[in-house]
Design a protein around this motif. Structure first.
Motif, short mmCIF file in Angstrom:
data_model
loop_
_atom_site.label_atom_id
_atom_site.label_comp_id
_atom_site.label_asym_id
_atom_site.label_seq_id
_atom_site.Cartn_x
_atom_site.Cartn_y
_atom_site.Cartn_z
N LYS A 249 37.73 64.77 33.73
CA LYS A 249 37.74 63.87 34.66
C LYS A 249 38.29 64.03 36.09
CE LYS A 249 37.80 60.77 30.57
NZ LYS A 249 38.54 59.74 29.83
N LEU A 250 38.83 65.19 36.32
CA LEU A 250 39.62 65.51 37.47
C LEU A 250 39.02 66.54 38.24
CD1 LEU A 250 42.18 64.33 38.65
CD2 LEU A 250 43.41 66.44 37.62
N THR A 251 37.92 66.29 38.89
CA THR A 251 36.81 67.20 39.38
C THR A 251 37.54 67.50 40.98
OG1 THR A 251 35.71 65.49 40.41
CG2 THR A 251 35.01 66.48 38.09
N HIS A 252 38.34 66.70 41.41
CA HIS A 252 38.72 66.78 42.97
C HIS A 252 39.75 68.15 42.91
CE1 HIS A 252 41.77 64.12 41.28
NE2 HIS A 252 42.59 64.69 42.16
N ALA A 253 40.36 68.29 41.85
CA ALA A 253 41.17 69.44 41.58
C ALA A 253 40.87 70.84 42.10
CB ALA A 253 41.99 69.40 40.38
N ALA A 254 39.58 71.12 42.03
CA ALA A 254 38.84 72.09 42.21
C ALA A 254 38.71 72.53 43.53
CB ALA A 254 37.40 72.52 41.63
N PRO A 255 39.40 73.55 44.19
CA PRO A 255 39.21 73.78 45.64
C PRO A 255 37.93 74.39 45.97
CG PRO A 255 40.63 75.67 44.59
CD PRO A 255 40.41 74.44 43.45
N GLN A 256 37.68 74.11 47.15
CA GLN A 256 36.23 74.44 47.76
C GLN A 256 36.35 75.75 48.74
OE1 GLN A 256 34.88 70.99 49.93
NE2 GLN A 256 34.25 70.03 48.21
N TYR A 257 37.60 76.05 49.26
CA TYR A 257 37.85 77.36 50.14
C TYR A 257 39.01 77.97 49.60
CZ TYR A 257 34.51 74.99 53.24
OH TYR A 257 33.47 74.41 53.98
N GLU A 258 39.10 79.41 49.94
CA GLU A 258 40.28 80.09 49.49
C GLU A 258 40.62 80.70 50.98
OE1 GLU A 258 40.89 84.73 47.85
OE2 GLU A 258 38.94 84.07 47.90
N ILE A 259 41.83 80.30 51.13
CA ILE A 259 42.67 80.68 52.16
C ILE A 259 43.04 82.19 52.31
CG2 ILE A 259 44.55 80.40 53.77
CD1 ILE A 259 42.77 77.99 53.66
#
Length: 308
Positions: free
Chosen positions: A156-166
């Motif tokens: 239920k917490l899908t926004h926790a996955a980052p989209q980019y690696e710095i």
């Protein structure tokens, strides 16, 4: 005529004469005697005195130069910092360039999972703590963390996955405008921490503009340091701290944590530290010992770009 009335009229006449003399003296450039305006000769002598004092200060190491101007009231008149100090101040404004790489959905989930991975024993300890400290700020913080972890596990917490690696890139740093706090970066040396400390940088076409107000009034310093009151006990205590840093903020006469023995090793380490320095302790001792209220002054210098 009553005496007090006569005195009042006389005082008024003298005041009018003095005002007229001052205006006339201003008109002729200070040449009239008693006009209250410095003559060109007086101004020249004062300028020569300031110039000589400034030249003498500039010949000293920069941290002594800046501090001496603070104590004597000379301020920023004729201030010239050493090229190595200027280069260090500019370098302290630099940040390493960064890039970023797009993560796949699977990679993002793996990164997010690692953020919520927790030893079972630690998790049980936190759940016990959330119950024990229920209703307190600490308990609420623990509970919030556990709820996030439970929501992620339940999908239920899908926004926790980052989209980019710095990605930290290699190469020379890039000067950046904004406040500079060298104490937060251990790689920045004494040329910065023991001269200006914190300051503000503005990056422009001509170079990096450095602005600062030189004083010793901040949240870390004792307010008595710049009070102008003679405080020999605090002065002596500052000198003792040079070889006994365990004294910390203890008052004069209090025992340190390890006695009053001299430590050559700690003295040597202080001399190499970017923040702790025997010269800094001596400077504080001077301010405590003298009946002088130091005068803050502004520093505003543009460090030009180096020519290739």
């Amino acid at each position: 005529m009553p005496l007090n009335r006569f005195a009042g009229q006389a005082s008024g006449v003298l005041g009018a004469i003095k005002g007229a003399l001052k205006k006339a003296d201003q008109a002729v450039g200070g040449w009239l005697p008693g006009g209250g305006i410095p003559s060109p000769i007086t101004r020249a002598l004062r300028g020569a005195s300031d110039s000589a004092a400034s030249g003498a200060m500039n010949a000293l190491p920069d941290r002594v130069n800046l501090f001496g101007r603070y104590v004597t009231g000379l301020g920023n008149k004729g201030l010239a910092l050493d090229r190595t100090t200027l280069n260090s101040l500019r370098a302290a404004t630099e940040q390493q360039p960064v890039g970023k790489r797009k993560l796949s959905a699977e990679e993002g989930q793996r990164v997010a999972s690692s953020l919520f991975d927790m030893d079972p024993g630690m998790e049980q300890h936190l759940r016990s703590g959330a119950s024990k400290f229920k209703g307190t700020p600490l308990g609420e913080a623990i509970l919030s963390r556990l709820q996030e972890m439970d929501q992620f596990r339940a999908g239920k917490l899908t926004h926790a996955a980052p989209q980019y690696e710095i990605l930290q890139q290699h190469g020379p740093g890039i000067p950046v405008s904004g406040p500079v706090n060298p104490y937060a970066n251990p790689s920045i040396g004494k040329d910065v921490t023991q001269t200006l400390g914190r300051y503000t940088a503005e990056v422009g076409e001509q170079g990096v503009r450095i602005r600062d107000r030189y004083d010793m009034q901040n949240e870390y310093e004792d307010p008595d340091l710049i009070s102008g009151k003679i405080q020999p006990r605090k002065a002596i205590n500052e000198i003792r701290k040079i070889w006994d840093p365990t004294l910390g903020m203890k008052s004069f006469g209090e025992e340190s944590e390890r006695g009053n023995g001299y430590s050559q090793q700690e003295f040597s380490q202080a001399g190499k530290s970017p923040t702790a320095s025997p010269m800094t302790q001596l400077g504080r001792a001077v301010l405590y010992a003298l009946p002088v209220k130091p005068s803050p002054y502004e520093i505003d210098v543009v460090i030009p770009w180096e020519r290739k």
